[in-house]
Design a protein around this motif. Sequence first.
Motif, mmCIF file in Angstrom:
data_model
loop_
_atom_site.group_PDB
_atom_site.id
_atom_site.type_symbol
_atom_site.label_atom_id
_atom_site.label_comp_id
_atom_site.label_asym_id
_atom_site.label_seq_id
_atom_site.Cartn_x
_atom_site.Cartn_y
_atom_site.Cartn_z
ATOM 1 N N UNK A 1 33.682 45.114 32.091
ATOM 2 C CA UNK A 1 32.669 45.366 33.105
ATOM 3 C C UNK A 1 31.753 46.496 32.675
ATOM 4 N N UNK A 2 30.460 46.264 32.865
ATOM 5 C CA UNK A 2 29.456 47.296 32.627
ATOM 6 C C UNK A 2 28.476 47.230 33.791
ATOM 7 N N UNK A 3 28.346 48.348 34.489
ATOM 8 C CA UNK A 3 27.541 48.344 35.707
ATOM 9 C C UNK A 3 28.144 47.385 36.716
ATOM 10 N N UNK A 4 27.331 46.530 37.291
ATOM 11 C CA UNK A 4 27.818 45.541 38.259
ATOM 12 C C UNK A 4 28.077 44.187 37.619
ATOM 13 N N UNK A 5 28.217 44.160 36.279
ATOM 14 C CA UNK A 5 28.335 42.896 35.561
ATOM 15 C C UNK A 5 29.696 42.757 34.888
ATOM 16 N N UNK A 6 30.206 41.528 34.888
ATOM 17 C CA UNK A 6 31.448 41.197 34.199
ATOM 18 C C UNK A 6 31.137 40.262 33.032
ATOM 19 N N UNK A 7 31.554 40.661 31.840
ATOM 20 C CA UNK A 7 31.260 39.887 30.634
ATOM 21 C C UNK A 7 32.095 38.609 30.610
ATOM 22 N N UNK A 8 31.457 37.534 30.197
ATOM 23 C CA UNK A 8 32.155 36.256 30.049
ATOM 24 C C UNK A 8 32.089 35.832 28.587
ATOM 25 N N UNK B 1 27.469 38.747 38.146
ATOM 26 C CA UNK B 1 27.388 39.965 38.938
ATOM 27 C C UNK B 1 28.579 40.032 39.874
ATOM 28 N N UNK B 2 29.254 41.150 39.890
ATOM 29 C CA UNK B 2 30.470 41.315 40.697
ATOM 30 C C UNK B 2 30.223 42.079 41.976
ATOM 31 N N UNK B 3 29.014 42.557 42.165
ATOM 32 C CA UNK B 3 28.693 43.337 43.355
ATOM 33 C C UNK B 3 27.780 44.482 42.992
ATOM 34 N N UNK B 4 27.042 44.954 43.971
ATOM 35 C CA UNK B 4 26.115 46.046 43.713
ATOM 36 C C UNK B 4 24.911 45.546 42.946
#
Length: 460
Positions: free
Chosen positions: A16-23, A39-42
């Motif tokens: 996770x970086x910022x509000x993003x989750x790497x796939x 995007x995981x939130x925020x």
Amino acid sequence: MTAGHPHAVPVPAGYRVGSWEVREPLASGAFGTVYAARRTGGGEPDQPRQAALKFLPTGTHTPRRLRHLRELADREVDLLRRLRSPRLIRMYDVLTVDDPALPELDGATVLVLEQAEGSLEELLRRTPVPGSGPALLAQVCEGLHQLHHAGWVHGDLKPGNVLLMKDGSVRLADFNMAAELEGTHAYSPAFSTPDYTPPELLWPELGERGRQIRPTADIWAFGVLAHLVLTDSYPLPGGSTDARCDAAVRYARGTEELRLSPRLPEAWREIVTDCLARSHDLRAAHDSASLLRRAEQAAGEARSARLPRLRPRRPRRSAWVATLAGTLAATAAAVAVTYATLRDDGPTYGYHRCPAGSVCFFSEEFGNGEMCDWADDDPDWLSGDETCAWTRDRPVRSIFNNGVEAPGRGGVAYYRGTDFTAAGIDRTRMEQRTGCTSMRQQGNLAGTYAPRSHEWVPNC
């Protein structure tokens, strides 16, 4: 960038970086790696649920290499922040990884970009001479014109840097080598892809600021790209990159001739020949504006200029509301290959200036003229924080629902009255009007639509 290249920046899935989750990884090159992300939130409210994260290397490199990589990152960020054109990949944010526990990632610059479905390079691997080639090339040329008109040179145009979106349309990407013009020249790092580099830049003189580069370098690259897309071959002979570069140098000296493929359509033969003129001076007679007009004309002469669908889509009910007097007069497929002439006062054309996640209404057909866009509902277009002043005395002629799929957002309904009511009268016919456009649909509106409000709905 080329899919399958060893990852310049390895990032584990789920990071996770910022509000993003790497796939999963999407592509990688010598100067960065691109991953799909969700995007995981925020984050900013106008950011989509899915994006592409481009990770640029960190301080684990030598100081000299780190300075070079920082310069490349700054070039790309500068261009994407300053230019928002429909044929350039969109940047939503710039992040910096703060993770001392992972020194290989700590300090990495991360660009949050619009996610594409694939690249022209991937399409050519599956279909060496795609029927959509002429339409795609016209859009590539449109992107080049947008860059050149704004005073930039791409510097590394090639199939891997031409991205295809969900609807098959084109975005130019990867601006590490892009350079802003200072008069007639710009200065770029001495790196590019040899097969798409004009002869005078294969072994250039380098100054403290790098090599001098001009828009004619992109014109040459477009000529090579067009020949490859339309014939599945390079325009200069040779079984390897080195051999083709040697042939390019001989050609520039006048001891080698162009040997264009007999498969090259006649409508494109003169275009490619002009793009591949022996010298900068000869190519300078054909700027991106004139090249775009010729490419659009050649694309219009193709038997099939339909843009490709990169992934099969499930059949769904038509978005057109045939029972209403205001039924849409054209389908998205019909208008996808309609190109408008560029204007001297900047971009006022095309559906693809509509931001992702928005619905856009236009004052002219085919996405031309003035545009108003919204990411959310609006109960009154002529008052409040966001207004669409031109609709006070002019009707809406076309629409593009460029929304991002989300619960409750399958379409956009628009109304002649405020507060989402069907009240009001047509300006030429005394009858009520309303309409609805489904996700990813675009087209012209028949009659004289004059909406005053709109809202997102689960479906049309």
